[in-house]
Design a protein around this motif. Structure first.
Motif, PDB file in Angstrom:
ATOM      1  N   GLU A  17      68.052  81.140  42.268  1.00 24.10           N
ATOM      2  CA  GLU A  17      67.681  82.528  42.491  1.00 24.10           C
ATOM      3  C   GLU A  17      66.210  82.661  42.854  1.00 24.10           C
ATOM      4  OE1 GLU A  17      70.881  84.667  39.455  1.00 24.10           O
ATOM      5  OE2 GLU A  17      68.874  84.147  38.749  1.00 24.10           O
ATOM      6  N   LYS A  18      65.368  81.816  42.266  1.00 23.99           N
ATOM      7  CA  LYS A  18      63.943  81.855  42.592  1.00 23.99           C
ATOM      8  C   LYS A  18      63.686  81.491  44.044  1.00 23.99           C
ATOM      9  CE  LYS A  18      62.226  80.806  37.943  1.00 23.99           C
ATOM     10  NZ  LYS A  18      61.432  79.863  37.119  1.00 23.99           N
ATOM     11  N   ARG A  19      64.535  80.612  44.599  1.00 24.61           N
ATOM     12  CA  ARG A  19      64.343  80.223  45.998  1.00 24.61           C
ATOM     13  C   ARG A  19      64.598  81.386  46.952  1.00 24.61           C
ATOM     14  NH1 ARG A  19      66.863  75.185  44.341  1.00 24.61           N
ATOM     15  NH2 ARG A  19      68.885  76.020  45.013  1.00 24.61           N
ATOM     16  N   LEU A  20      65.328  82.399  46.498  1.00 24.31           N
ATOM     17  CA  LEU A  20      65.601  83.549  47.348  1.00 24.31           C
ATOM     18  C   LEU A  20      64.464  84.573  47.354  1.00 24.31           C
ATOM     19  CD1 LEU A  20      69.335  84.282  46.408  1.00 24.31           C
ATOM     20  CD2 LEU A  20      68.493  83.242  48.519  1.00 24.31           C
ATOM     21  N   ILE A  21      63.552  84.465  46.375  1.00 19.09           N
ATOM     22  CA  ILE A  21      62.559  85.518  46.199  1.00 19.09           C
ATOM     23  C   ILE A  21      61.585  85.585  47.359  1.00 19.09           C
ATOM     24  CG2 ILE A  21      60.668  86.323  44.755  1.00 19.09           C
ATOM     25  CD1 ILE A  21      63.426  86.827  43.618  1.00 19.09           C
ATOM     26  N   ALA A  22      61.020  84.432  47.753  1.00 18.73           N
ATOM     27  CA  ALA A  22      60.021  84.434  48.834  1.00 18.73           C
ATOM     28  C   ALA A  22      60.601  84.974  50.145  1.00 18.73           C
ATOM     29  CB  ALA A  22      59.443  83.031  49.019  1.00 18.73           C
ATOM     30  N   PRO A  23      61.767  84.467  50.599  1.00 21.35           N
ATOM     31  CA  PRO A  23      62.355  85.073  51.804  1.00 21.35           C
ATOM     32  C   PRO A  23      62.708  86.545  51.612  1.00 21.35           C
ATOM     33  CG  PRO A  23      63.381  82.958  51.334  1.00 21.35           C
ATOM     34  CD  PRO A  23      62.553  83.309  50.141  1.00 21.35           C
ATOM     35  N   LEU A  24      63.103  86.924  50.392  1.00 23.82           N
ATOM     36  CA  LEU A  24      63.460  88.316  50.127  1.00 23.82           C
ATOM     37  C   LEU A  24      62.251  89.235  50.267  1.00 23.82           C
ATOM     38  CD1 LEU A  24      65.575  90.379  49.151  1.00 23.82           C
ATOM     39  CD2 LEU A  24      64.872  89.843  46.810  1.00 23.82           C
ATOM     40  N   ILE A  25      61.121  88.822  49.686  1.00 22.08           N
ATOM     41  CA  ILE A  25      59.906  89.643  49.770  1.00 22.08           C
ATOM     42  C   ILE A  25      59.427  89.728  51.205  1.00 22.08           C
ATOM     43  CG2 ILE A  25      57.481  89.752  49.111  1.00 22.08           C
ATOM     44  CD1 ILE A  25      58.218  88.625  46.411  1.00 22.08           C
ATOM     45  N   LEU A  26      59.395  88.581  51.896  1.00 21.77           N
ATOM     46  CA  LEU A  26      58.907  88.553  53.282  1.00 21.77           C
ATOM     47  C   LEU A  26      59.786  89.414  54.186  1.00 21.77           C
ATOM     48  CD1 LEU A  26      56.954  87.448  55.379  1.00 21.77           C
ATOM     49  CD2 LEU A  26      58.463  85.465  55.642  1.00 21.77           C
ATOM     50  N   SER A  27      61.093  89.257  54.070  1.00 21.16           N
ATOM     51  CA  SER A  27      61.997  90.019  54.932  1.00 21.16           C
ATOM     52  C   SER A  27      61.980  91.505  54.576  1.00 21.16           C
ATOM     53  CB  SER A  27      63.424  89.471  54.816  1.00 21.16           C
ATOM     54  OG  SER A  27      63.889  89.535  53.471  1.00 21.16           O
ATOM     55  N   SER A  28      61.864  91.841  53.303  1.00 17.23           N
ATOM     56  CA  SER A  28      61.845  93.247  52.896  1.00 17.23           C
ATOM     57  C   SER A  28      60.626  93.966  53.459  1.00 17.23           C
ATOM     58  CB  SER A  28      61.864  93.363  51.368  1.00 17.23           C
ATOM     59  OG  SER A  28      63.043  92.804  50.834  1.00 17.23           O
ATOM     60  N   ALA A  76      59.004  97.321  60.160  1.00 14.22           N
ATOM     61  CA  ALA A  76      59.682  97.477  61.444  1.00 14.22           C
ATOM     62  C   ALA A  76      60.388  98.821  61.536  1.00 14.22           C
ATOM     63  CB  ALA A  76      60.685  96.343  61.650  1.00 14.22           C
ATOM     64  N   GLY A  77      60.964  99.280  60.427  1.00 17.72           N
ATOM     65  CA  GLY A  77      61.613 100.581  60.418  1.00 17.72           C
ATOM     66  C   GLY A  77      60.628 101.719  60.648  1.00 17.72           C
ATOM     67  N   MET A  78      59.462 101.634  60.029  1.00 19.36           N
ATOM     68  CA  MET A  78      58.437 102.657  60.243  1.00 19.36           C
ATOM     69  C   MET A  78      57.924 102.619  61.675  1.00 19.36           C
ATOM     70  SD  MET A  78      56.273 102.524  56.682  1.00 19.36           S
ATOM     71  CE  MET A  78      55.222 103.859  57.253  1.00 19.36           C
ATOM     72  N   ALA A  79      57.724 101.420  62.211  1.00 17.17           N
ATOM     73  CA  ALA A  79      57.260 101.301  63.597  1.00 17.17           C
ATOM     74  C   ALA A  79      58.299 101.850  64.570  1.00 17.17           C
ATOM     75  CB  ALA A  79      56.944  99.841  63.920  1.00 17.17           C
ATOM     76  N   PHE A  80      59.570 101.569  64.317  1.00 22.01           N
ATOM     77  CA  PHE A  80      60.639 102.106  65.154  1.00 22.01           C
ATOM     78  C   PHE A  80      60.624 103.631  65.126  1.00 22.01           C
ATOM     79  CE2 PHE A  80      64.996 103.665  65.622  1.00 22.01           C
ATOM     80  CZ  PHE A  80      65.389 103.056  66.806  1.00 22.01           C
ATOM     81  N   CYS A  81      60.420 104.194  63.940  1.00 17.96           N
ATOM     82  CA  CYS A  81      60.381 105.644  63.802  1.00 17.96           C
ATOM     83  C   CYS A  81      59.186 106.230  64.548  1.00 17.96           C
ATOM     84  CB  CYS A  81      60.319 106.009  62.321  1.00 17.96           C
ATOM     85  SG  CYS A  81      60.311 107.775  61.980  1.00 17.96           S
ATOM     86  N   PHE A  86      59.686 108.320  57.653  1.00 18.49           N
ATOM     87  CA  PHE A  86      59.266 106.936  57.455  1.00 18.49           C
ATOM     88  C   PHE A  86      60.076 106.268  56.356  1.00 18.49           C
ATOM     89  CE2 PHE A  86      54.758 107.648  59.260  1.00 18.49           C
ATOM     90  CZ  PHE A  86      55.157 107.152  60.489  1.00 18.49           C
ATOM     91  N   LEU A  87      60.268 106.990  55.265  1.00 21.84           N
ATOM     92  CA  LEU A  87      61.041 106.436  54.153  1.00 21.84           C
ATOM     93  C   LEU A  87      62.490 106.202  54.564  1.00 21.84           C
ATOM     94  CD1 LEU A  87      61.068 105.632  51.168  1.00 21.84           C
ATOM     95  CD2 LEU A  87      61.625 108.003  50.604  1.00 21.84           C
ATOM     96  N   ALA A  88      63.069 107.153  55.294  1.00 23.43           N
ATOM     97  CA  ALA A  88      64.463 107.019  55.713  1.00 23.43           C
ATOM     98  C   ALA A  88      64.647 105.801  56.620  1.00 23.43           C
ATOM     99  CB  ALA A  88      64.922 108.288  56.423  1.00 23.43           C
ATOM    100  N   PHE A  89      63.778 105.646  57.614  1.00 24.23           N
ATOM    101  CA  PHE A  89      63.925 104.524  58.541  1.00 24.23           C
ATOM    102  C   PHE A  89      63.512 103.210  57.886  1.00 24.23           C
ATOM    103  CE2 PHE A  89      64.332 107.859  61.639  1.00 24.23           C
ATOM    104  CZ  PHE A  89      65.102 107.296  62.638  1.00 24.23           C
ATOM    105  N   GLY A  90      62.505 103.256  57.015  1.00 27.28           N
ATOM    106  CA  GLY A  90      62.117 102.027  56.321  1.00 27.28           C
ATOM    107  C   GLY A  90      63.231 101.494  55.449  1.00 27.28           C
ATOM    108  N   LEU A  91      63.878 102.387  54.690  1.00 25.55           N
ATOM    109  CA  LEU A  91      64.992 101.959  53.849  1.00 25.55           C
ATOM    110  C   LEU A  91      66.200 101.563  54.684  1.00 25.55           C
ATOM    111  CD1 LEU A  91      64.789 104.572  50.945  1.00 25.55           C
ATOM    112  CD2 LEU A  91      64.017 102.194  50.942  1.00 25.55           C
ATOM    113  N   THR A  92      66.406 102.242  55.806  1.00 27.72           N
ATOM    114  CA  THR A  92      67.513 101.875  56.684  1.00 27.72           C
ATOM    115  C   THR A  92      67.395 100.441  57.162  1.00 27.72           C
ATOM    116  OG1 THR A  92      67.867 104.149  57.437  1.00 27.72           O
ATOM    117  CG2 THR A  92      68.611 102.384  58.894  1.00 27.72           C
ATOM    118  N   PHE A  93      66.191 100.032  57.493  1.00 22.18           N
ATOM    119  CA  PHE A  93      65.984  98.673  57.985  1.00 22.18           C
ATOM    120  C   PHE A  93      66.075  97.629  56.877  1.00 22.18           C
ATOM    121  CE2 PHE A  93      64.425  98.448  62.482  1.00 22.18           C
ATOM    122  CZ  PHE A  93      64.802  99.729  62.834  1.00 22.18           C
TER     123      PHE A  93
END
Length: 252
Positions: free
Chosen positions: A109-120, A126-131, A168-175
């Motif tokens: 589970e710890k191995r998933l944290i770094a990719p999870l934080i980076l991708s989140s 990206a969602g805010m920029a798209f908006c 911004f919040l809507a599109f950020g969470l959508t992404f």
């Protein structure tokens, strides 16, 4: 008469240690946001001008935004600076959350944290920029074109800020949908077959969510619902590429 049993200090000590650790992580997270805020607050006016540019570019000549509250010209740029500070400190904040929960996680589970934080963080940005770069120009141009003759389109800056923060919040969470889909699958909560079978419900939910968080025009709703559906499919594709191994491991 026997003396009352005293509470075992070994049972209370871990709880106190967790509370102290939680307080320490919260202090570090708030300190990170505060440090970013102090660094960027001198540029609050420029940041607000950048945020207001999508609407200002479509306003008629000799027209500007208005402030119906006396303190709004001061506090609105400060709110924008605070929003930017929160976004800049988001990786640090997520790291503090991870550092608090990491001792209770398994190694896989710890191995998933770094990719999870980076991708989140990346997907939220990206969602805010798209908006900002795609949705706002189209949306505000549409609203400006629908303004009745004889009506001056002058928006209050505080209401404008509340509106764009919601967007911004809507599109950020959508992404963040692909992250949620992959995480649920890797944890064994939702198998791949269930994710694939849920497509019709996801499509309906996407348009319902878009109708709630966007203005009441079809264009804005489509520009939120369609990316949500595509990002869901992206999450399902990542799960398919990973196979069912993650589900089996989590079940074990």
């Amino acid at each position: 008469m026997s003396a009352p049993l005293l509470e075992n200090p070994e049972q209370t000590q871990p709880l106190m240690e967790h509370l102290l650790e939680l307080r320490r992580r919260l202090v570090w997270a708030v300190a990170g946001i505060g440090l970013c805020f102090v660094a960027i607050v001198p540029f609050a006016q420029q940041l607000y001008s950048f945020v207001a540019q999508p609407l200002m570019s479509v306003l008629p000549e000799n027209t500007s935004m208005i402030a119906t509250d006396v303190v709004a010209p001061f506090f609105v740029p400060i709110k924008v600076a605070l929003m930017v500070a929160f976004l800049l400190a988001l990786p640090h904040t997520l790291y503090q959350i991870w550092a608090f929960v990491a001792p209770a996680l398994y190694q896989n589970e710890k191995r998933l944290i770094a990719p999870l934080i980076l991708s989140s963080v990346s997907l939220f940005a990206a969602g805010m920029a798209f908006c900002y770069f795609l949705v706002f120009p189209v949306m505000f141009q549409f609203f400006a074109g629908m303004t009745p003759i004889g009506v001056s389109m002058a928006t209050d800056i505080d209401k404008y800020l509340s509106f764009i923060l919601t967007m911004f919040l809507a599109f950020g969470l959508t992404f963040e949908v692909p992250v949620a889909v992959v995480l649920l699958n890797r944890m064994g909560v939702v198998p791949l077959a269930t994710l694939q079978a849920a497509r019709p419900y996801v499509i309906v939910a996407a348009f319902v969510i878009a109708a709630i968080f966007t203005p009441p025009d079809v264009l804005s709703q489509i520009m939120l619902a369609v990316p949500m559906i595509l990002l869901y499919e992206l999450g399902v594709l990542v799960c398919r590429m990973g196979g069912e191994k993650s589900v089996e491991k989590s079940a074990e």
